[in-house]
Design a protein around this motif. Structure first.
Motif, mmCIF file in Angstrom:
data_model
loop_
_atom_site.group_PDB
_atom_site.id
_atom_site.type_symbol
_atom_site.label_atom_id
_atom_site.label_comp_id
_atom_site.label_asym_id
_atom_site.label_seq_id
_atom_site.Cartn_x
_atom_site.Cartn_y
_atom_site.Cartn_z
ATOM 1 N N GLY A 1 0.790 -1.230 0.000
ATOM 2 C CA GLY A 1 0.000 0.000 0.000
ATOM 3 C C GLY A 1 0.816 1.272 0.000
ATOM 4 O O GLY A 1 0.614 2.154 0.820
ATOM 5 N N GLU A 2 1.776 1.368 -0.913
ATOM 6 C CA GLU A 2 2.590 2.591 -1.030
ATOM 7 C C GLU A 2 2.349 3.253 -2.384
ATOM 8 O O GLU A 2 3.289 3.527 -3.137
ATOM 9 C CB GLU A 2 4.073 2.257 -0.831
ATOM 10 N N ILE A 3 1.071 3.545 -2.674
ATOM 11 C CA ILE A 3 0.721 4.098 -3.982
ATOM 12 C C ILE A 3 1.413 5.446 -4.216
ATOM 13 O O ILE A 3 1.696 5.812 -5.352
ATOM 14 C CB ILE A 3 -0.823 4.208 -4.121
ATOM 15 N N HIS B 1 4.331 6.053 -3.912
ATOM 16 C CA HIS B 1 5.655 5.822 -4.495
ATOM 17 C C HIS B 1 5.590 5.033 -5.798
ATOM 18 O O HIS B 1 6.587 4.431 -6.209
ATOM 19 C CB HIS B 1 6.582 5.175 -3.480
ATOM 20 N N VAL B 2 4.436 5.035 -6.441
ATOM 21 C CA VAL B 2 4.381 4.557 -7.826
ATOM 22 C C VAL B 2 5.057 5.624 -8.694
ATOM 23 O O VAL B 2 4.762 6.816 -8.554
ATOM 24 C CB VAL B 2 2.918 4.331 -8.269
ATOM 25 N N SER C 1 -4.680 2.464 -10.654
ATOM 26 C CA SER C 1 -4.814 1.677 -9.421
ATOM 27 C C SER C 1 -6.012 0.738 -9.484
ATOM 28 O O SER C 1 -5.967 -0.373 -8.942
ATOM 29 C CB SER C 1 -4.961 2.606 -8.213
ATOM 30 N N VAL D 1 -2.447 -1.030 -17.285
ATOM 31 C CA VAL D 1 -1.910 0.151 -16.603
ATOM 32 C C VAL D 1 -1.255 1.029 -17.680
ATOM 33 O O VAL D 1 -0.490 0.535 -18.509
ATOM 34 C CB VAL D 1 -0.883 -0.257 -15.528
ATOM 35 N N ALA E 1 7.917 -3.192 -10.538
ATOM 36 C CA ALA E 1 8.339 -2.466 -9.335
ATOM 37 C C ALA E 1 7.173 -1.597 -8.830
ATOM 38 O O ALA E 1 6.890 -1.549 -7.630
ATOM 39 C CB ALA E 1 9.565 -1.614 -9.625
ATOM 40 N N ASN E 2 6.491 -0.927 -9.749
ATOM 41 C CA ASN E 2 5.309 -0.144 -9.342
ATOM 42 C C ASN E 2 4.233 -1.052 -8.753
ATOM 43 O O ASN E 2 3.564 -0.691 -7.783
ATOM 44 C CB ASN E 2 4.732 0.618 -10.545
ATOM 45 N N VAL F 1 4.552 -3.755 -7.054
ATOM 46 C CA VAL F 1 4.894 -4.178 -5.693
ATOM 47 C C VAL F 1 4.357 -3.175 -4.668
ATOM 48 O O VAL F 1 3.961 -3.555 -3.568
ATOM 49 C CB VAL F 1 6.426 -4.370 -5.558
ATOM 50 N N ALA F 2 4.324 -1.898 -5.029
ATOM 51 C CA ALA F 2 3.834 -0.861 -4.111
ATOM 52 C C ALA F 2 2.351 -1.043 -3.774
ATOM 53 O O ALA F 2 1.866 -0.464 -2.807
ATOM 54 C CB ALA F 2 4.075 0.525 -4.699
ATOM 55 N N TYR F 3 1.626 -1.850 -4.548
ATOM 56 C CA TYR F 3 0.226 -2.129 -4.216
ATOM 57 C C TYR F 3 0.120 -3.261 -3.195
ATOM 58 O O TYR F 3 -0.369 -3.066 -2.104
ATOM 59 C CB TYR F 3 -0.577 -2.458 -5.489
ATOM 60 N N THR F 4 0.606 -4.463 -3.557
ATOM 61 C CA THR F 4 0.294 -5.628 -2.717
ATOM 62 C C THR F 4 1.525 -6.271 -2.078
ATOM 63 O O THR F 4 1.397 -7.273 -1.388
ATOM 64 C CB THR F 4 -0.459 -6.706 -3.528
ATOM 65 N N SER F 5 2.714 -5.716 -2.288
ATOM 66 C CA SER F 5 3.952 -6.251 -1.695
ATOM 67 C C SER F 5 4.010 -7.779 -1.730
ATOM 68 O O SER F 5 3.996 -8.451 -0.697
ATOM 69 C CB SER F 5 4.110 -5.748 -0.255
ATOM 70 N N LEU G 1 11.048 0.704 -4.595
ATOM 71 C CA LEU G 1 11.151 1.513 -3.383
ATOM 72 C C LEU G 1 12.052 0.768 -2.385
ATOM 73 O O LEU G 1 11.996 -0.457 -2.279
ATOM 74 C CB LEU G 1 9.738 1.692 -2.815
ATOM 75 N N TYR H 1 11.315 -2.397 -0.313
ATOM 76 C CA TYR H 1 11.000 -3.655 -1.011
ATOM 77 C C TYR H 1 12.238 -4.310 -1.629
ATOM 78 O O TYR H 1 12.169 -5.449 -2.126
ATOM 79 C CB TYR H 1 9.988 -3.412 -2.128
#
Lengths: 314, 314
Positions: free
Chosen positions: A163-165, A167-168, A243, B168, B241-242, B244-248, B278, B281
């Motif tokens: 949940g680090e949107i 930093h997309v 998203s 996306v 990489a982007n 991963v920022a959603y669901t790790s 990021l 991660y």
């Protein structure tokens, strides 16, 4: 016996905390500085003592008051481990076992997550997402924080850091981000981001400007200020449309100072969002203002971590 | 009594189906054309009869064979409704209640989802994700399909259509996509995308080229072919990489023709992925080739929808 929960939000400057009833009322609250102490262990000791004081005061009116747990929101908070890890905005080093310390001090279960996840659960338990299973929660503050809810649960990921949107990466050659990379969404869509956008549009603007001043200028009809909101909304709408392709939420809640700008932000966000959505998602996903009050959200969100746990176990 | 499951994959050209044992062995299989019939109802009638035939043949060796259910993978398959909805690659119109028809024909439970979600479940039940709770599954075929697994469950979203990472938008002014928008990830990172990239690098190349020919040229040392793989990997690494920022996720599996190129693709993907992640991660998320065999994945994935359901109810 009336069960209540303590909610604690550890911020870069202040730590706010309070006692929250199961109806979502904050029965008592207090604030102390985060950094005027020898270290995190002392901070947690002091906060715990102040929580005991608040409870004792409340017991003069409600003698049967019972503390069911303490929920904590903090930057870089890890839900699985109950730790704050290498938080760039806090002056602490390394991995700090905050939940464990609170459990020892208060002898109740403690749960910790990052502030945006806590606020997302707050929206689900006490706010506008009460009947929703799938939604996104976006905080537009100094940075852009996010909480992703899937099937009624916050997505923590395999390591607790999902949940680090914010930093997309939107533009590999874009603005320098505090995370050390370039073009992250939060360098554009945040209180800090809109100031930068405004200053690019209006290089002669005062260096002292902030998002609130830009908002007031936009309301007063200033062209550059309105354009700064339009560009911010345009970028945020695209990022939110992207998203949706991950978790297909029912709604996206916007929270935080910038979200309080209202239609001046929401209109360009919604327009860009619908325009950029994949066909199968069009006209299905609402962009909504958070229904948590700005002043209550941190405490309510943190406390709702425990209410969520109690809901599941009941 | 030995329980088995039927797996059906409805593709734009062919419909493949088979009988799958609980160990993930395909005991029998067959293929028919998807479109040489009056319509979808007739297709499902014929496939159901052929499944009955396959079962009867198997019963000559294993008399106690019992059909526990039928799993179906299909483009634009909706898990919640068991329908195929407005699939651009199929010649059927509107909303087709495929799961319901299979249940009537075969008198067993039927579950349906899109082909990438089905393959993701196949990876979880029979492949390399057997002990994973959080992973992404990416199919690199004509387009880019994706299945997102969180807490051991495929993310379907509020409407059953989550997991469209191929759509996306990477570049608002980019390549035209079949979905009607521009710059979608799959216009770059897919068998079709790499051909386009190669033709841009080498405008005199034959119009007849395909991803396999480019792969062979790259192996033979051709500069433009190697550069096409590098650029494809570069873009895919950033997109992952982007993601991963959603669901790790713990891992990302790559499947499909293009993924079979091996290191020529995986090396630039991994390099770009790590570079663009990021900090929190980095060095945590594996990029892995799918462990499903290309020829089996469609049937195994579809059948695993039912095995997943049986696992939960046991």
């Amino acid at each position: 016996m009336e069960s209540v929960v303590a909610g604690v939000d550890i911020g870069g400057t202040n730590t706010v905390f309070g006692i929250v009833s199961s109806e979502g009322n904050i029965l008592a609250r207090d604030t102390i500085s985060t950094n005027d102490h020898k270290g995190p262990e002392e901070l947690i000791h002091i906060v715990s003592n102040k929580i005991k004081e608040l409870l004792n005061n409340l017991r003069t009116q409600i003698p049967s008051l019972h503390l069911a747990g303490v929920g904590i929101g903090a930057p870089n908070g890890n839900f699985f481990r109950g730790t704050i890890e290498f938080a760039p905005n806090l002056k602490w080093k390394g991995v700090v076992p905050v939940a464990e310390w609170f459990e020892k001090e208060l002898s109740v279960p403690a749960l910790l997550t990052n502030d945006a996840n806590a606020a997302a659960i707050g929206e689900m338990i006490f706010g506008g997402a009460r009947n929703m299973q799938d939604f996104l929660f976006i905080t537009l503050g100094t940075g852009l924080g996010s909480g992703i809810v899937v099937n009624g649960e916050v997505v923590y990921g395999h390591d607790g850091f999902a949940g680090e949107i914010g930093h997309v990466v939107m533009d590999l050659k874009g603005r320098i981000c505090g995370c050390g990379r370039k073009g992250c969404l939060e360098t554009y869509c945040s209180a800090t981001g809109i100031v930068k956008t405004y200053q690019e549009l209006n290089p002669s603007a005062s260096k002292e400007t902030d998002a609130r001043i830009i908002f007031e200028k936009a309301l007063a009809g200033e062209k550059e200020a309105n354009e700064a909101f339009r560009l911010t909304g345009e970028m945020l709408g695209l990022a939110l449309a992207n998203s949706v392709a991950y978790t297909s939420p029912q709604a996206i809640f916007l929270f935080g100072g910038l979200a309080q700008a209202g239609e001046i932000l929401f209109k360009p966000v919604r327009e860009s969002f619908e325009r950029n959505l994949l066909m199968i998602y069009k006209q299905k996903v609402q962009i909504l203002p958070s229904r948590l009050r700005e002043s209550d959200a941190a405490i309510l969100g943190s406390a709702s971590l425990i209410y969520k746990m109690l809901e599941k176990s009941s």
